[in-house]
Design an enzyme around this catalytic site. Structure first.
Site, short mmCIF file in Angstrom:
data_model
loop_
_atom_site.label_atom_id
_atom_site.label_comp_id
_atom_site.label_asym_id
_atom_site.label_seq_id
_atom_site.Cartn_x
_atom_site.Cartn_y
_atom_site.Cartn_z
N ASP A 37 0.86 -1.19 0.00
CA ASP A 37 0.00 0.00 0.00
C ASP A 37 0.90 1.24 0.00
OD1 ASP A 37 -2.26 1.53 0.18
OD2 ASP A 37 -2.74 1.01 2.26
N GLU A 46 2.65 5.08 -3.94
CA GLU A 46 2.67 6.01 -5.09
C GLU A 46 4.01 6.71 -5.21
OE1 GLU A 46 0.24 5.64 -2.83
OE2 GLU A 46 -1.01 4.49 -4.22
#
Ligand SMILES: *[C@@H]1O[C@H](CO)[C@@H](O)[C@H](O)[C@H]1NC(C)=O
Ligand SMILES: *[C@@H]1O[C@H](CO)[C@@H](O)[C@H](O)[C@H]1NC(C)=O
Ligand SMILES: *[C@@H]1O[C@H](CO)[C@@H](O)[C@H](O)[C@H]1NC(C)=O
Ligand SMILES: *[C@@H]1O[C@H](CO)[C@@H](O)[C@H](O)[C@H]1NC(C)=O
Ligand SMILES: *[C@@H]1O[C@H](CO)[C@@H](O)[C@H](O)[C@H]1NC(C)=O
Ligand SMILES: *[C@@H]1O[C@H](CO)[C@@H](O)[C@H](O)[C@H]1NC(C)=O
Ligand SMILES: *[C@@H]1O[C@H](CO)[C@@H](O)[C@H](O)[C@H]1NC(C)=O
Length: 922
Positions: A504, A507
């Site tokens: 997770d 980005e």
């Protein structure tokens, strides 16, 4: 987990704060006296600018267009996409200035290129080892800073269906995207090719035509090519207005071309419209309007924007790298996807268990709470294969540790799960806490010593902020970081024998913009042009663009962070566990599907998000990441019983199915609901488990021939105009049509059945569709699923885990065509070893039906099917009631015929599936 998974009021606050940032940014970046040239820019106006804005409309009521400006609005290409310009500046660019009076945000540009605009001039094409090459040069520089006036064009006719064009600077090496696998191939003879490409030399442009019908698919002469150091742009006409792709966004299956734009920049952002989300996929598929399709892929990882206009046409802007363009000629949609995946790599084969049901929540705050959840699932007889923990498990939210109090017996808990045939997955964020006392947190100490972390511009470890507080970020483009990561995973796995990893926040996400020290002012941090990213700055919610990774700056590599982490995690899991890895990544880029699945992030628990999860899942299939799903019942906010039932029904047909909930919401495990809801959810889970052999076989085909698993209707019915945009229904493979309920209170569903004979999967009720919407009953306990005539679907009796169900008897649904035939197949292996297909360690069975008989024929055997039998067959569309049934020539008596639906059911069979078998009826 992410920043925006906060209580609703906080979310609203953050959204407001973001809008303020947007407004203030534009406020400061714009001198108030500048006239606004393009209406796209009106959203950039703060209240105070409005007066000047309307003045400018007045001042230019009677424009005097110079020659070439008499273009219809939809053919105007923005000459001021890079920045806001005044009339004088526009005209200085040699462009047409024509203010329009409409007041919407989006619309035709005010400052646009005239019909003929000077650009690059192309020299002669000459042969090269890879194809052909030409030099492009421009006499005068463009209006952009650091314009590159000489370019090299490489043209490679690589395959009958693949054209490859590269535009780059011959005099200096610019950044090019690493990792994305591109097989080299070259054909000198273009006989049999699906396309022709013509070049216009002055100004440079190219036209791609479909050879079979001469249709112009792309024409880049519609607007000039621009190539500056930090601004590269080309435009093309499009063959139709039905275009799908350019993820990751919250959209329909086909994009809106009404003067819209999409930004590709990986960002931790809960799905909502008009913003860049977690992944970037610079690929689109264009339906040509006659059943044919082509694809366009720009292999570039810089921040980019694609502007769409109704002509139809697009303008592609990227702020770095080179223009590395692939065109895939199909000619059908599925072939386009295969040709694309030949370039980016076919998807991995998921472990069988990962197709079972997954359960997760942020807030399972101890091993005992987690154990209790598993126990309640089992007591209520809900299938469950994989129990998850979110960051609750970690000691002070630091990865590679577990909380000694609340999760002190985590190793034992995982052991217990394994003993019950379950698997265990936990979250792993990339941010490594940097503030533990030296000697107390090995991952950071070792990482620092081995210099595996991303460095800031002055060469020190860049420190951002994530869940544990200040954190460093591994640079997965550094091979030392990949080995260090593997060691961290190995050490942790020695204590907690997790089966898969959920990566997770990759980005990568940070709660401070850039770093805790801010970012230096550089051309990377503040490029001449910043695409329309949420937050207004490239480093918003992530790292400084000027930070340094082994391969290049974060400016170039940002969109690859999740891909590189997925690769490192996949290879570590493979080495540590020795079997097929399961990785689930939030951030994505082309090629991710080789290593990982994806979930669609922090979806809200509401009907709209349920509905848009379908195009999201379908589009990720196009992007080569077929193992994908949205969080069942929604993640953010409270779900409700009806929504959760409908979501579980739809989720049963996501290729990846996980129920995942946020911390402060009401619980949403299936067992917390009322009896009727539980029954409906249980039905949905049982249907999924029953269908797993079929789903697994679809994944095998995705892995070996790049076919899609969850598939848009237009892939199978490309010539049916009704299917072009359908994204409320979808297919599994070519043969199962799924028609979920997506609104509250609905008990009848208008579902489109493409022109074909279909059968209800439950009772074989036939629907001979002329290509029409039918009103189907859809009470709360039903999700409509239809089998396409001509197909055989392999099923297996469900169980509470796949460990158990994989040993159960099989069932075949034989959906006869109107001519009485059908076919199907089954791929089977141990479900867990790597590369079973590649090593030939699998079994493969072909089923055929025709002339009142069904034949099962193993054409490859490896022992995996030993002990498995076909216990039952259901034949749909048996026109006349049979009087006798024979299995392998022996008469069987346990059969029945249902006259209304014309269904023959044969039970009590025991046909070893590893041997050829025949069932006949007459
Ligand atoms: C391509 O576009 C240019 C500019 O609009 C136009 O002049 C030309 O005719 C087009 N070529 C084709 C083949 O359509
Ligand atoms: C395009 O958007 C404009 C302004 O929002 C609207 O007036 C127009 O109807 C739209 N056109 C189409 C074809 O949707
Ligand atoms: C842990 O979760 C349980 C129920 O899920 C809750 O009652 C308890 O207060 C939580 N404990 C902590 C320390 O958050
Ligand atoms: C894992 O086990 C080893 C050996 O028992 C121990 O030294 C180490 O601290 C453990 N790690 C964690 C995270 O508990
Ligand atoms: C879990 O529950 C058991 C039995 O009730 C108890 O002995 C144990 O301490 C608990 N463990 C944790 C980590 O709370
Ligand atoms: C890099 O990080 C160090 C601390 O780790 C800090 O002192 C320095 O100012 C940072 N440099 C930049 C350019 O941000
Ligand atoms: C028919 O099926 C029933 C139920 O499975 C079973 O009890 C019975 O023995 C079967 N009869 C024959 C003849 O196989």
């Amino acid at each position: 987990m992410d920043l925006y998974r906060l209580p609703h009021s906080t979310y609203v606050f953050l959204t407001l704060a973001l809008s303020c940032i947007l407004i203030s940014r534009l406020y400061f970046h714009q001198t108030p006296t500048v006239r606004v040239a393009s209406l796209q820019k009106t959203r950039d106006l703060s209240q105070n600018d409005t007066k000047n804005f309307s003045d400018s409309i007045h001042a230019n009521e009677f424009p005097n267009p110079s020659t070439g400006c008499a273009l219809p609005e939809e053919k105007r290409f923005d000459c001021a996409r890079d920045r806001t310009v005044s009339q004088a500046e526009c005209e200085k660019r040699g462009c047409c200035y024509l203010p329009l009076t409409q007041t919407e945000y989006n619309g035709p540009p005010w400052c646009f290129y005239p019909a003929s605009y000077p650009g690059y001039r192309m020299g002669p094409l000459s042969p090269t080892p890879k194809g052909q090459s030409a030099t492009l040069s421009r006499a005068t520089p463009s209006y952009l800073p650091r314009d590159i006036s000489t370019l090299q064009l490489d043209v490679m006719n690589e395959e009958a269906g693949r054209l490859h064009l590269i535009l780059k600077d011959p005099s200096s090496a610019r950044y090019e995207v690493p990792y994305v696998k591109v097989p080299s191939s070259k054909r000198t003879n273009t006989e049999g090719f699906l396309y022709d490409v013509d070049f216009q030399s002055d100004p440079f442009g190219f036209v791609v035509r479909r050879r079979s019908n001469g249709q112009v698919l792309l024409n880049t002469s519609v607007a000039p090519l621009l190539f500056a150091d930090q601004y590269l742009q080309f435009s093309t006409s499009l063959a139709s207005k039905y275009i799908s792709g350019f993820g990751e966004h919250y959209t329909h299956l086909t994009l809106d071309l009404n003067w819209t734009s999409v930004t590709l920049w990986n960002r931790d952002m809960a799905p909502h419209s008009d913003v860049n989300l977690y992944g970037s996929h610079p690929f689109c598929l264009v339906q040509e309007g006659n059943g044919q399709a082509h694809g366009i892929f720009l292999l570039n990882s810089n921040a980019m924007e694609v502007a769409l206009q109704p002509m139809p046409a697009l303008t592609w802007v990227t702020i770095g790298g080179i223009l590395d363009i692939y065109i895939f000629l199909g000619p059908d949609p599925q072939s386009v996807v295969r040709q694309y995946h030949e370039v980016i790599g076919y998807p991995m084969m998921p472990p069988y268990w990962s197709l079972g049901f997954h359960l997760c929540r942020w807030g399972y705050n101890s091993t005992n709470v987690t154990r209790a959840v598993v126990q309640k699932m089992q007591e209520a007889s809900f299938p469950l294969d994989v129990q998850w923990n979110d960051l609750d498990y970690a000691d002070k939210k630091r990865v590679f540790t577990f909380d000694p109090q609340r999760f002190g017996d985590l190793p034992e808990m995982v052991q217990e799960l394994h003993e019950q045939g379950l698997k265990y997955v936990l979250i792993l964020d990339p941010g490594i806490s940097s503030t533990s006392p030296p000697g107390s947190y090995k991952p950071f100490d070792d990482g620092q010593q081995r210099e595996v972390f991303i460095k800031n511009l002055t060469g020190q470890t860049l420190i951002g902020k994530v869940w544990p507080g200040p954190t460093a970020f591994p640079d997965f483009t550094n091979s030392d970081a990949v080995s260090w990561w593997e060691e961290c995973i190995r050490d942790f796995h020695a204590n907690v024998s997790f089966d898969g990893l959920w990566i997770d926040m990759n980005e990568p996400a940070s709660f401070v913009h850039g770093s805790v020290h801010g970012c230096p002012y550089t051309d990377l941090e503040n490029p001449p042009y910043t695409p329309d990213v949420i937050g207004g700055q490239l480093n918003s919610g992530t790292l400084c663009m000027s930070s340094q990774q082994a391969l290049s700056s974060h400016y170039n590599l940002h969109n690859l962070y999740g891909l590189t982490e997925a690769f490192a995690t996949y290879s570590a899991l493979l080495k540590v566990r020795g079997s097929r890895p399961f990785v689930l990544s939030r951030s994505s880029f082309p090629g991710l599907g080789r290593f990982s699945g994806h979930w669609t992030g922090d979806v809200r628990s509401d009907w709209e998000q349920l509905r848009y999860s379908i195009p999201a899942v379908l589009l990720f299939g196009l992007y080569g990441i077929p193992l994908v799903g949205a969080d069942v019942c929604g993640f953010e906010g409270d779900t409700n019983e009806e929504l959760c039932v409908r979501w579980t029904q739809l989720g049963a047909f996501y290729p990846f199915m996980r129920n995942h909930n946020d911390r402060n919401n009401i619980p949403q495990e299936p067992y917390v609901f009322g009896q009727r809801a539980q029954l409906a959810m249980n039905n949905a889970l049982v249907i999924r488990y029953t269908l797993l052999p079929f789903l697994y076989t679809l994944f095998h085909h995705a892995h070996t021939s790049a076919s899609t698993v969850a598939r848009p209707l237009f892939f199978e019915f490309p010539s049916d105009p009704n299917c072009v945009t359908i994204d409320r229904q979808f297919l599994w493979g070519s043969s199962l049509l799924i028609s979920p309920v997506l609104e509250p209170g609905v008990v009848d569903l208008a579902a489109y059945l493409p022109p074909e004979l279909w059968y209800s999967v439950y009772d074989g009720k036939p629907y001979n569709s002329k290509g029409q919407y039918l009103l189907l009953p859809a009470p709360l306990d039903i999700i409509n699923v239809h089998v396409r005539a001509g197909n055989i679907i392999p099923l297996q009796m469900a169980a509470l885990t796949t460990t158990a169900s994989r040993r159960n008897p099989m069932v075949l649904i034989v959906a006869l065509s109107s001519q009485g035939w059908a076919k199907g197949d089954l791929f089977w292996d141990d479900g867990d070893s790597l590369d079973t297909f590649e090593h030939g360690d699998y079994s493969y069975v072909i089923f055929t039906a025709g002339q009142s008989q069904l034949v099962g024929e193993p054409i490859k055997l490896n022992g995996a099917l030993d002990g498995l039998t076909v216990a039952e067959i259901r034949v749909f569309g048996v026109a006349t009631p049979p009087t006798g049934v024979w299995a392998n020539g022996e008469r069987v008596y346990n059969f029945s015929y249902e006259t209304d639906n014309k269904v023959l059911t044969v039970i009590s069979l025991s046909l070893p599936i590893s041997e050829t078998f025949t069932v006949q009826w007459s």
